[in-house]
Write an enzyme that holds these catalytic residues in place. Structure first.
Site, PDB file in Angstrom:
ATOM      1  N   ARG A  76       0.848  -1.192   0.000  1.00  0.00           N
ATOM      2  CA  ARG A  76       0.000   0.000   0.000  1.00  0.00           C
ATOM      3  C   ARG A  76       0.884   1.243   0.000  1.00  0.00           C
ATOM      4  O   ARG A  76       1.931   1.268   0.644  1.00  0.00           O
ATOM      5  CB  ARG A  76      -0.886   0.025   1.250  1.00  0.00           C
ATOM      6  CG  ARG A  76      -2.160  -0.774   1.097  1.00  0.00           C
ATOM      7  CD  ARG A  76      -3.074  -0.612   2.298  1.00  0.00           C
ATOM      8  NE  ARG A  76      -2.453  -1.089   3.501  1.00  0.00           N
ATOM      9  CZ  ARG A  76      -1.931  -0.319   4.446  1.00  0.00           C
ATOM     10  NH1 ARG A  76      -1.981   0.995   4.336  1.00  0.00           N
ATOM     11  NH2 ARG A  76      -1.373  -0.839   5.502  1.00  0.00           N
ATOM     12  N   TYR A 218      -1.303  -3.516  -6.717  1.00  0.00           N
ATOM     13  CA  TYR A 218      -0.984  -4.356  -5.555  1.00  0.00           C
ATOM     14  C   TYR A 218      -1.972  -4.210  -4.400  1.00  0.00           C
ATOM     15  O   TYR A 218      -2.317  -3.101  -3.997  1.00  0.00           O
ATOM     16  CB  TYR A 218       0.414  -4.026  -5.029  1.00  0.00           C
ATOM     17  CG  TYR A 218       1.041  -5.176  -4.257  1.00  0.00           C
ATOM     18  CD1 TYR A 218       1.812  -6.118  -4.914  1.00  0.00           C
ATOM     19  CD2 TYR A 218       0.836  -5.324  -2.889  1.00  0.00           C
ATOM     20  CE1 TYR A 218       2.376  -7.188  -4.224  1.00  0.00           C
ATOM     21  CE2 TYR A 218       1.403  -6.391  -2.189  1.00  0.00           C
ATOM     22  CZ  TYR A 218       2.177  -7.320  -2.865  1.00  0.00           C
ATOM     23  OH  TYR A 218       2.741  -8.381  -2.186  1.00  0.00           O
ATOM     24  N   LYS A 227      -9.415  -2.425   2.115  1.00  0.00           N
ATOM     25  CA  LYS A 227      -9.173  -1.252   2.962  1.00  0.00           C
ATOM     26  C   LYS A 227      -9.974  -0.041   2.493  1.00  0.00           C
ATOM     27  O   LYS A 227     -10.433   0.758   3.296  1.00  0.00           O
ATOM     28  CB  LYS A 227      -7.683  -0.910   2.997  1.00  0.00           C
ATOM     29  CG  LYS A 227      -6.772  -2.058   3.354  1.00  0.00           C
ATOM     30  CD  LYS A 227      -6.973  -2.563   4.757  1.00  0.00           C
ATOM     31  CE  LYS A 227      -5.850  -3.547   5.121  1.00  0.00           C
ATOM     32  NZ  LYS A 227      -6.044  -4.148   6.437  1.00  0.00           N
ATOM     33  N   HIS A 247     -10.734  -2.278  12.076  1.00  0.00           N
ATOM     34  CA  HIS A 247      -9.593  -3.071  11.597  1.00  0.00           C
ATOM     35  C   HIS A 247      -9.316  -4.152  12.639  1.00  0.00           C
ATOM     36  O   HIS A 247      -8.359  -4.071  13.399  1.00  0.00           O
ATOM     37  CB  HIS A 247      -8.398  -2.120  11.431  1.00  0.00           C
ATOM     38  CG  HIS A 247      -7.229  -2.723  10.737  1.00  0.00           C
ATOM     39  ND1 HIS A 247      -5.952  -2.244  10.893  1.00  0.00           N
ATOM     40  CD2 HIS A 247      -7.130  -3.751   9.867  1.00  0.00           C
ATOM     41  CE1 HIS A 247      -5.121  -2.961  10.166  1.00  0.00           C
ATOM     42  NE2 HIS A 247      -5.802  -3.872   9.532  1.00  0.00           N
ATOM     43  N   SER A 269      -0.049  -3.330  12.298  1.00  0.00           N
ATOM     44  CA  SER A 269       0.484  -4.401  11.458  1.00  0.00           C
ATOM     45  C   SER A 269       1.729  -5.025  12.101  1.00  0.00           C
ATOM     46  O   SER A 269       2.405  -4.386  12.909  1.00  0.00           O
ATOM     47  CB  SER A 269       0.801  -3.891  10.058  1.00  0.00           C
ATOM     48  OG  SER A 269       1.604  -2.754  10.160  1.00  0.00           O
ATOM     49  N   CYS A 271       1.836  -7.431  14.266  1.00  0.00           N
ATOM     50  CA  CYS A 271       1.669  -7.815  15.670  1.00  0.00           C
ATOM     51  C   CYS A 271       0.966  -9.161  15.804  1.00  0.00           C
ATOM     52  O   CYS A 271       0.535  -9.534  16.892  1.00  0.00           O
ATOM     53  CB  CYS A 271       0.898  -6.751  16.435  1.00  0.00           C
ATOM     54  SG  CYS A 271       1.817  -5.221  16.626  1.00  0.00           S
ATOM     55  N   ASP A 294      -9.051  -9.704   9.704  1.00  0.00           N
ATOM     56  CA  ASP A 294      -8.597  -8.338   9.409  1.00  0.00           C
ATOM     57  C   ASP A 294      -9.635  -7.253   9.671  1.00  0.00           C
ATOM     58  O   ASP A 294      -9.280  -6.172  10.117  1.00  0.00           O
ATOM     59  CB  ASP A 294      -8.137  -8.265   7.944  1.00  0.00           C
ATOM     60  CG  ASP A 294      -7.262  -7.052   7.644  1.00  0.00           C
ATOM     61  OD1 ASP A 294      -6.450  -6.677   8.515  1.00  0.00           O
ATOM     62  OD2 ASP A 294      -7.402  -6.466   6.560  1.00  0.00           O
ATOM     63  N   ARG A 394       2.588 -11.993  -0.307  1.00  0.00           N
ATOM     64  CA  ARG A 394       1.250 -12.319   0.226  1.00  0.00           C
ATOM     65  C   ARG A 394       0.710 -13.618  -0.325  1.00  0.00           C
ATOM     66  O   ARG A 394       1.061 -14.040  -1.427  1.00  0.00           O
ATOM     67  CB  ARG A 394       0.269 -11.197  -0.162  1.00  0.00           C
ATOM     68  CG  ARG A 394       0.602  -9.835   0.425  1.00  0.00           C
ATOM     69  CD  ARG A 394       0.070  -9.700   1.811  1.00  0.00           C
ATOM     70  NE  ARG A 394       0.467  -8.446   2.446  1.00  0.00           N
ATOM     71  CZ  ARG A 394      -0.166  -7.945   3.510  1.00  0.00           C
ATOM     72  NH1 ARG A 394      -1.196  -8.551   4.037  1.00  0.00           N
ATOM     73  NH2 ARG A 394       0.266  -6.832   4.063  1.00  0.00           N
ATOM     74  N   GLY A 521       0.288 -20.325  20.667  1.00  0.00           N
ATOM     75  CA  GLY A 521      -0.804 -21.082  21.290  1.00  0.00           C
ATOM     76  C   GLY A 521      -0.952 -20.813  22.786  1.00  0.00           C
ATOM     77  O   GLY A 521      -2.037 -20.977  23.356  1.00  0.00           O
TER      78      GLY A 521
HETATM   79  O1  SAT Z   1      -2.495  -4.428   1.045  1.00  0.00           O
HETATM   80  S1  SAT Z   1      -3.498  -4.502   2.121  1.00  0.00           S
HETATM   81  O2  SAT Z   1      -3.897  -3.166   2.506  1.00  0.00           O
HETATM   82  O3  SAT Z   1      -4.688  -5.206   1.678  1.00  0.00           O
HETATM   83  C1  SAT Z   1      -2.860  -5.342   3.405  1.00  0.00           C
HETATM   84  C2  SAT Z   1      -2.438  -4.509   4.532  1.00  0.00           C
HETATM   85  O4  SAT Z   1      -1.688  -3.567   4.372  1.00  0.00           O
HETATM   86  O5  SAT Z   1      -2.883  -4.816   5.661  1.00  0.00           O
HETATM   87 MN    MN Z   2      -4.959  -5.160   7.928  1.00  0.00          MN
END
Ligand code: SAT
Ligand code: MN
Length: 613
Positions: A76, A218, A227, A247, A269, A271, A294, A394, A521
């Site tokens: 992104r 992308y 998003k 989120h 992100s 985490c 997500d 990804r 776990g």
């Molecule tokens: O590329 S995305 O925005 O779908 C994934 C992310 O950044 O969490």
């Molecule tokens: Mn996300």
């Protein structure tokens, strides 16, 4: 003349909108997506044939394809993402803003003729189970077949959606182009099409609820249901209509007696949100099942509880670091019918990435994400290790292929939420878990979420905390202060039976840098305490920062040697000095907001008072 590859639906407004864009973008053909497997695999075949994708070994990874993007188009682009509200103040201090009239003028010039030599795909899609009253419909126009197949995986596409739309149903219009026209019969020659950075725009128009994206192919830049719609536009709709677009992962937690609680969680992100959503509990008899990893959309039910749906249909997961040890369920989710992007290709036709914990053959040569031959241990001219997969590589995997997916994950009514979790990577100060003292205090905790960024991996103390309120910084479609106010308003809804709010931190370290908590776990032990607290049980002590478990309240049966009495005491101490420093950092953080609600300034003042005692 633009070729019509199939018949347009009977929806005058939708057809007029598509024709208007076709006139501007001048594609070679228009194709209405039907969401079938025939369409999906047909497009995969086309892209394999043209060299944009590689088909993986069908015995090892059935029905899977691998793409490599342009090295400039790998994530992104927040610097090119805009909330183009009519007034700048409404985008707020944390969003990029351009006047919508100006931006549309500029973007229209870019869209002019941008689809030469390409097919314009029209994708009707539903975010959420088709027909659910919490779901929303979008229509994305795109000139990327890669986007079409990803929308198939990540959303619900096709004729069922058109049926719900009927002749005049409402939809969020989304327009996308990779911004690379093909003139005079040229082809991509297997090279990922996109536009240079200064031509990329990811634009949201909150008042008119439109999404315009140009120049990137992308992830969240191009797969516009995720998003752009499910967060940036949906936050605006949620504010206006009294619901929540967050989120957040959603998980279903079942105790040994078969009692169920639903938990959502917001984490910045990196985490481990996907890992938590798919966690395999180490505590005997406990079960975690996945609803989503997500995004959560939540609406009040008649009983005053908040009901959540996962608006997505798949997982767009970060590949590096995912392994059978870190996340077995994610690995099994992408065992078949998956789109991989920017992973490495093995000699046997399977994928590979850093942290997959699958050994390579001695001397095995891979094709890395840039298309170069790669060997383990390879270094570049500066002596840095060359990565086989891009760090943001990804997998786009179908939710239905996740072994941990809950049987009711597509319930159109959603699932009633018992607890909200907030967390980040905090090597110091923040305890393993604590509970807020009230809804407003919980909103305060959410507004201060942060994760530590360490300059060097070994440097534990020098970390600065990057604040990411509610993990929404890049995803809130309006002024962040107003968004905080929306959370406070949700707490005042009459008859509301609100979830309890917790802060968790799996990432505490000792002063000499040792992890105090095993994570993965074992986090089920913390979930157990949260479960108990939701039932008014679970031992806790009140501290200036909230309710903390007593050291015996976290079930350590079987891990007493790994997490000793001293460790758990350190994980659950209230660190007064650390919190004074934290308070100073929160004060700085709060200065950023021009519309900070008074209730949050009051929460800060009250925390300061409690710390001074
Ligand atoms: O590329 S995305 O925005 O779908 C994934 C992310 O950044 O969490
Ligand atoms: Mn996300």
């Amino acid at each position: 003349m633009i070729k019509q590859l199939n018949a347009a639906p009977d929806h005058a407004k939708l057809v007029a909108w598509v024709n208007e864009w076709a006139e501007l973008c001048e594609p070679e053909a228009i194709y209405w997506c039907d969401g079938t497997n025939t369409e999906y695999y047909g497009l995969c075949d086309e892209m394999v044939k043209s060299g944009l994708a590689v088909r993986l070994n069908s015995k090892l990874r059935p029905d899977c394809v691998l793409f490599k993007s342009d090295p400039s188009d790998v994530a992104r682009v927040e610097a090119r993402t805009y909330i183009a509200s009519e007034k700048k103040e409404d985008a707020g201090p944390t969003n990029n803003w351009i006047d919508p009239v100006e931006l549309k003028k500029e973007m229209r010039a870019l869209y002019k003729g941008c689809m030469h030599g390409r097919t314009m795909y029209v994708i009707p899609y539903s975010m959420g189970p088709v027909g659910s009253n919490i779901a929303k419909i979008g229509v994305e126009i795109t000139d990327s077949a890669y986007v079409v197949i990803n929308m198939h995986v990540m959303t619900r596409v096709g004729n069922a959606v058109l049926d719900v739309l009927g002749k005049d149903g409402e939809f969020v219009p989304c327009i996308h182009s990779v911004g690379k026209p093909l003139e005079n019969g040229a082809s991509d020659n297997g090279i990922w099409p996109c536009a240079p950075m200064d031509k990329k725009y990811i634009a949201q128009f909150p008042e008119t609820r439109e999404i315009w994206s140009f120049g990137s192919g992308y992830g969240g830049n191009a797969i516009l249901g995720k998003k752009c719609l499910a967060l940036r536009i949906a936050t605006v709709q949620a504010r206006d209509e009294g619901w929540m677009a967050e989120h957040m992962l959603i998980l279903k937690l079942t105790n040994p007696e078969g009692k169920v609680k639903y938990v959502t969680g917001a984490f910045p992100s990196a985490c481990g949100k996907t890992n938590l959503a798919m966690l395999i509990p180490t505590l005997p008899g406990w079960k975690v099942e996945t609803i989503g990893d997500d995004i959560a959309w939540m609406k009040f039910g008649k009983d005053g509880r908040l009901y959540a749906i996962n608006p997505e249909n798949g997982f767009f997961g970060v590949a590096p670091g995912t392994s059978m040890h870190s996340n077995k369920n994610a690995m099994l989710s992408c065992a078949k019918e998956t789109i991989f992007t920017n992973c490495a290709l093995r000699e046997n036709g399977d994928i590979w990435w850093e942290g997959i914990e699958v050994p390579l053959e001695p001397g095995e040569k891979l094709i890395d994400w840039k298309g170069n031959v790669w060997e383990q241990g390879q270094v570049d001219a500066d002596g840095n290790k060359v990565k086989a997969a891009h760090p943001n590589a990804r997998f786009s995997a179908r939710a239905k292929n996740c072994p941990a997916i809950a049987s009711n994950w597509e319930d159109p009514n959603g699932v009633p939420i018992d607890a909200f979790l907030f967390g980040g990577r905090r090597p110091s100060t923040l305890p393993l878990v604590y509970q807020s003292m009230s809804w407003e205090h919980g909103v305060f905790i959410g507004s201060t979420v942060g994760s530590e960024v360490t300059a060097a991996a070994l440097d534990v103390k020098a970390g600065t905390v990057r604040r990411d309120p509610f993990a929404m910084l890049p995803f809130c479609g309006y002024n962040m202060g107003d968004y905080f106010q929306h959370w406070l308003d949700i707490g005042k809804v009459e008859g509301a039976k609100l979830p309890k709010i917790f802060c968790v931190n799996w990432f505490r370290k000792t002063a000499d840098g040792r992890w105090l908590w095993p994570g993965f776990g074992e986090n089920s032990r913390v979930l157990k305490w949260i479960f108990e607290r939701c039932d008014g049980e679970g031992k806790a002590v009140e501290t200036p920062i909230g309710f903390m478990p007593t050291t015996d309240a976290i079930d350590r049966s079987g891990i007493e040697n790994e997490v000793t009495d001293a460790d758990i005491a350190e994980l659950l101490t209230f660190d007064k000095e650390g919190w004074k420093n934290e308070l100073a950092m929160i004060k700085e953080h709060y200065k950023k907001f021009d519309r900070l609600p008074k209730a949050l300034a009051d929460q800060l003042a009250q925390l300061e008072e409690r710390l001074a005692k």
